[in-house]
Design an enzyme around this catalytic site. Structure first.
Site, PDB file in Angstrom:
ATOM      1  N   ARG A  75     -51.088  -9.668 -20.865  1.00 13.19           N
ATOM      2  CA  ARG A  75     -50.673 -11.050 -21.053  1.00 13.19           C
ATOM      3  C   ARG A  75     -51.860 -11.962 -21.332  1.00 13.19           C
ATOM      4  NH1 ARG A  75     -46.366 -14.068 -20.957  1.00 13.19           N
ATOM      5  NH2 ARG A  75     -46.452 -16.207 -20.235  1.00 13.19           N
TER       6      ARG A  75
ATOM      7  N   ASP B 286     -47.442  -7.521 -17.795  1.00 14.55           N
ATOM      8  CA  ASP B 286     -46.505  -7.068 -16.779  1.00 14.55           C
ATOM      9  C   ASP B 286     -45.172  -7.791 -16.857  1.00 14.55           C
ATOM     10  OD1 ASP B 286     -48.274  -5.265 -15.635  1.00 14.55           O
ATOM     11  OD2 ASP B 286     -49.191  -6.818 -14.404  1.00 14.55           O
TER      12      ASP B 286
END
Length: 426
Positions: A92, A116
């Site tokens: 991310r 995630d």
């Protein structure tokens, strides 16, 4: 598919040294492309996210070399080019290239970031910050195009509707070379933000207020690295080892810690009955056999970190009373729970309000479980070390994304653990 094999039930002892903060590193590496000179970073963790960020740098003709914890980055020949979507989607934090590229070139085209799956994590506050600085933002075919106007980026007031570490850092990266002054209101206060700002200021940036909820940036024309920047210790890695040492340790010294970064976590360990000796830059965890149930609510720093609610869960299974966990940051961060249940954990989630109830559990038993994301993997790993028999953790690369030299560190604590089918040498 990578797997971690744990032969559980062994008490652990010895010393472990915490590496550099993942959440600093993954922001500072993109920030390095703002420099007009080579950059050198020390105490960089040996984790998969660093490898993937280096792949992204290479795609822009930015040379990098990682040896013995020192990462050298040379952005002086950087070129604008499409970023590799596979690497972008692997973590991310790749979204920091939005702010860094916008600050460097006045333009960025980035695939939507991955990372995630811990529930909704919108980037609307990042986009709001870029627009406040005068950029136009369009989305098409899974990509975000951000482009400054003909006069470049201009400093402006930015009010974040929610406290966001990512949006705060991205706003800083975009604003550091903008014209004029930018003020970020309702900024996040995490230590990793201070680390990023220290890195930038040491290159000539003019950023004030990091660690408070108001940050002011006076734009500069260039950034020149004069010294090696040392990454701060990873407070989440430290908290993970403190949890591990509390529940299955026979005396463990955790080195390279900044206790002030862990005050809320330490307070909860103490409340649960863990016997700690806190030193200036280390914490000794004495053996503890009796724990109390506690209530935890995750909050922005300096509150209890969301990244530590999963690693502390195995400890709470050994408490004499129920414990309650409420994650106000990511309420859906519960991927570890079905995996721990496979091992015999007495734990459940109230689906209406996502409250996690951890009840006393006499014994965990080895099982095949999945590391669905970094911290869920850490919870499974600690549980496997506690359990009778063997535990096989699939998708173990998720653990390697966040934990520096994890196999060596656990082995040095006398754990019986191995990694198989992984292409990454952690």
């Amino acid at each position: 598919m990578s797997e971690m094999i744990i032969h559980g039930g062994h008490r652990l002892s010895g010393e472990v040294t915490i590496g550099g903060a993942k959440n600093s590193t993954v922001a500072i590496i993109p920030a390095a492309i703002l420099a007009d000179s080579p950059v050198q970073l020390d105490m960089v963790p040996n984790i998969l996210d660093v490898k993937n960020l280096m792949v992204i740098l290479e795609s822009m003709n930015v040379r990098s070399e990682f040896v013995d914890g020192v990462l050298s980055i040379d952005p002086t020949s950087i070129k604008q080019s499409p970023l590799p979507s596979k690497a972008i989607k692997s973590l991310r934090a790749s979204y920091y290239f939005m702010g860094a590229l916008l600050g460097r070139f006045g333009k960025a085209v980035v695939t939507f970031p991955g990372g995630d799956n811990i529930g909704p994590r919108p980037i609307d506050q990042h986009i709001k910050a870029f627009k406040a600085l005068g950029a136009q933002v369009t989305e098409r075919n899974g990509k975000i195009k951000i482009e400054a106007g003909p006069n470049g980026l201009n400093g402006a007031p930015i009010f974040l509707d929610v406290v966001s570490v990512g949006a705060t850092i991205n706003a800083i990266l975009a604003a550091v070379r903008a014209k004029g002054t930018t003020t970020i209101w309702n900024a996040a206060k995490e230590p990793e933000i201070i680390d990023v700002v220290t890195f930038l200021n040491n290159m000539g940036a003019k950023i004030h207020g990091a660690g408070t909820d108001v940050i002011r940036i006076d734009g500069v024309d260039q950034l020149i690295a004069k010294n090696t920047h040392t990454i701060i210790p990873d407070r989440i890695e430290a908290g993970t080892y403190l949890s591990l040492a509390s529940v299955i340790g026979d005396g463990v010294l955790v080195n390279n810690v900044i206790p002030e970064h862990l005050e809320s976590f330490i307070a909860k360990l103490t409340e649960a009955g863990v016997d700690l000796k806190i030193n200036e830059d280390s914490i000794y965890v004495n053996r503890s056999d009796h724990f109390h149930g506690i209530n935890i609510k995750t909050l922005p720093f300096p509150g209890f970190a969301t990244d530590l609610q999963q690693p502390i869960t195995p400890l709470l299974l050994k408490a004499s009373e129920d414990s309650i966990i409420v994650d106000t940051i990511y309420p859906e961060r519960t991927r570890h729970i079905p995996e721990l249940i496979k091992m015999g954990a007495n734990i459940k989630v109230n689906e209406d309000d996502h409250i996690i109830i951890v009840s006393p559990t006499k014994q965990l038993n080895g099982a095949v479980v999945d590391a669905g994301e970094i911290r869920a993997g850490a919870a499974a790993m600690i549980s496997g070390l506690m359990a009778n028999g063997d535990t096989r953790i699939t998708n173990a690369d998720n653990i390697l994304r966040g934990y520096d030299n994890i196999i060596d560190k656990l082995t040095n604590l006398h754990a019986d653990v191995e990694l198989v089918n992984s292409n990454f040498n952690n």
